[in-house]
Design a protein around this motif. Structure first.
Motif, mmCIF file in Angstrom:
data_model
loop_
_atom_site.group_PDB
_atom_site.id
_atom_site.type_symbol
_atom_site.label_atom_id
_atom_site.label_comp_id
_atom_site.label_asym_id
_atom_site.label_seq_id
_atom_site.Cartn_x
_atom_site.Cartn_y
_atom_site.Cartn_z
ATOM 1 N N ALA A 124 0.834 -1.204 0.000
ATOM 2 C CA ALA A 124 0.000 0.000 0.000
ATOM 3 C C ALA A 124 0.867 1.252 0.000
ATOM 4 C CB ALA A 124 -0.926 -0.011 1.214
ATOM 5 N N ASN A 125 1.936 1.250 0.802
ATOM 6 C CA ASN A 125 2.828 2.404 0.815
ATOM 7 C C ASN A 125 3.563 2.565 -0.509
ATOM 8 O OD1 ASN A 125 2.223 3.382 3.399
ATOM 9 N ND2 ASN A 125 3.566 1.871 4.357
ATOM 10 N N ALA A 128 1.370 4.417 -2.871
ATOM 11 C CA ALA A 128 1.353 5.858 -2.603
ATOM 12 C C ALA A 128 2.616 6.522 -3.151
ATOM 13 C CB ALA A 128 1.220 6.109 -1.108
ATOM 14 N N HIS A 260 0.761 12.001 3.299
ATOM 15 C CA HIS A 260 0.482 10.558 3.285
ATOM 16 C C HIS A 260 0.610 10.039 4.720
ATOM 17 C CE1 HIS A 260 2.417 6.385 2.128
ATOM 18 N NE2 HIS A 260 1.342 6.246 2.875
ATOM 19 N N ASP A 262 0.469 6.906 7.207
ATOM 20 C CA ASP A 262 0.597 5.452 7.246
ATOM 21 C C ASP A 262 -0.114 4.935 8.498
ATOM 22 O OD1 ASP A 262 1.344 2.817 7.599
ATOM 23 O OD2 ASP A 262 3.466 3.137 7.173
ATOM 24 N N THR A 288 -2.794 4.954 4.138
ATOM 25 C CA THR A 288 -2.576 3.528 3.900
ATOM 26 C C THR A 288 -2.927 2.744 5.160
ATOM 27 O OG1 THR A 288 -0.231 3.938 4.390
ATOM 28 C CG2 THR A 288 -0.861 3.737 2.081
ATOM 29 N N LEU A 303 -5.022 1.593 0.011
ATOM 30 C CA LEU A 303 -4.577 2.974 -0.110
ATOM 31 C C LEU A 303 -5.821 3.798 -0.390
ATOM 32 C CD1 LEU A 303 -2.789 5.452 -0.660
ATOM 33 C CD2 LEU A 303 -2.321 4.501 -2.933
#
Length: 463
Positions: A124-125, A128, A260, A262, A288, A303
């Motif tokens: 997921a990261n 991004a 973003h 996390d 995420t 995400l």
């Protein structure tokens, strides 16, 4: 236990494990003379190993995952029924559980609107980071491509996720790393004395200002994203200081940098709100999540973005390179969102967010009492059922205790039948924080049991 394994069956399983399994985060040399641990069964907050020994799990599956506890037939039955109907189709098409879960998830995340499914927090990261890079090429000639990340934060195990990793021991021996990832300083006020120029007052604003200094040094026209944990997890369970997050938001908007967050650890209830960032009044562009999304009953990660980010990938339908040209094979599995729907329903039906807040306060209080008794506890900190206790040799100097002593406390608790965690192969010389993340179903008795085990372990380890 009520499993069906016989003693002979389990002996075979142990030998098969010893011969063939490569365990995570483990040195395997000891397994040549001792048995690896096999977890055979789980119910509620408890798990049993191959010897039948019962353990109270204070780390939700070892890595902050089993948020609603073990043995949830409601989730298992829903997943079974869905797999019979449709187990998988690639994410280029939709599915019924995928659509329903996305809708329910977005209801919990005002300001965000789009869900991209994948299968792990690391992945997921990565998605991004790729979005930041593609936007840089689409809008800024490739120049605004850098991603800032924070010392002590952790974002996954892939090479690019490690490139955004603020834990030097986890990163060691895996370079060279992906270029364009830039570190900013941590915001752990307890260790502000180790940062040049850190003030006694208004530390949170100062810590955020250090991010702006990095942006100005790199050039604002080169920085596209800032990736942060809302509460730092494996880097020591770090809750942000007052003033930090509002200033971070202001900086991102000032320099047109995508924020973003996390939430792989903090997301879906762990901190007592649906998401950790929601404690701090910030509006991220991308979020995420993974671990607690389905409490480990199925593999799923997401995400989630706002419409501003989404719209940048559909500007020119005639351009075959304009959309997000990415795929996650197992993002097309239906088990994940099906489990996610039921997991979310359990949290709502059983009032687990409120329970998490209440039991989190109880745990902070109990560990605070232990700090009065044991001088080795330098600070207790956390949010909801996500709590850490940093161990130090001296409260004045705040010198960390030796890692082997921290692990001795963990081992003592394990011998008592209580599984706790600790910072592990993360920060050179500073793997000194005990970590607690019991399931959101924890009762006051469970918290007392955990803290009593820690009390005994500290006494035996440090006297």
């Amino acid at each position: 236990m009520d499993g069906n394994f016989s003693e002979n069956d389990l002996s075979r399983v142990v030998e098969a494990d010893r011969a063939h399994i490569w365990h995570h985060l483990s040195q395997h040399k000891p397994y040549e003379t001792t048995d690896p641990r096999i977890i055979v069964e789980g119910r509620g907050m408890k798990v049993w190993d191959q010897k039948g020994k019962e353990h109270l799990d204070a780390v939700s599956g070892g890595v902050w995952t089993v948020n609603v506890g073990y043995g949830r037939e409601r989730i298992a039955n829903a997943v079974r029924d869905q797999l019979i109907k449709l187990n998988y189709f690639a994410g280029s098409a939709g599915s019924i559980p995928g659509s329903i879960f996305a809708e329910k998830l977005i209801e919990k995340m005002p300001g965000l609107s789009r869900v991209y499914y994948c299968n792990s927090g690391s992945e997921a990261n990565e998605k991004a980071f790729k979005m930041v890079r593609q936007i840089a090429h689409k809008r800024y000639g490739g120049k605004k491509h850098k991603v800032l990340y924070r010392e002590r934060d952790y974002h996954g195990t892939t090479i690019s996720a490690l490139s955004a990793g603020g834990q030097d021991e986890r990163n060691a021996q895996y370079g060279p790393f992906t270029p364009g990832f830039i570190r900013v300083p941590h915001c752990l006020e307890y260790r502000a004395h180790e940062q040049d120029g850190a003030p006694v007052e208004n530390y949170g604003v100062w810590a955020a200002d250090q991010i702006e200094k990095v942006i100005l040094a790199e050039g604002p026209d080169t920085v596209g994203g800032l990736c942060l944990e809302p509460v730092t997890a494996g880097g020591g369970v770090i809750t942000p200081p007052d003033g930090y997050w509002p200033r971070v938001q202001e900086i991102c908007r000032k320099y047109d940098i995508l924020l973003h967050i996390d939430e792989v650890v903090c997301g879906v209830g762990r901190t007592g709100k649906w998401f950790g960032y929601q404690h701090y009044g910030i509006e991220p562009d991308m979020v995420t999540m993974a671990k607690g999304v389905a409490s480990g009953y199925a593999a799923i990660a997401c995400l989630v973005t706002n419409e501003k980010v989404f719209d940048m990938f559909k500007e020119d339908a005639s351009d075959p390179m304009d959309y997000f040209r990415d795929i996650s094979t197992f993002g097309g599995c239906t088990a994940g969102p099906t489990a996610g729907i039921e997991n979310m329903a359990i949290i709502e039906d059983e009032g687990l967010l409120d329970n998490t807040l209440a039991q989190g306060e109880h745990m902070l209080g109990k560990l605070g009492e232990l700090a009065d008794k044991h001088k080795v506890i330098g600070q207790v900190r956390g949010k909801g059922l996500f709590v850490g206790a940093e161990l130090v040799e001296d409260r004045e100097t705040r010198a960390p205790v030796a890692e082997k002593m921290v692990q001795a406390v963990v081992g003592d608790c394990m011998a008592q039948g209580v599984i706790i965690g600790a910072t592990n192969r993360s920060l050179p010389g500073k793997n000194n924080t005990l970590c607690f993340s019991p399931a959101l179903i924890a009762t006051s008795d469970d918290i007392d049991h955990i803290c009593d085990a820690v009390d005994g372990a500290l006494t035996r380890t440090f006297g």
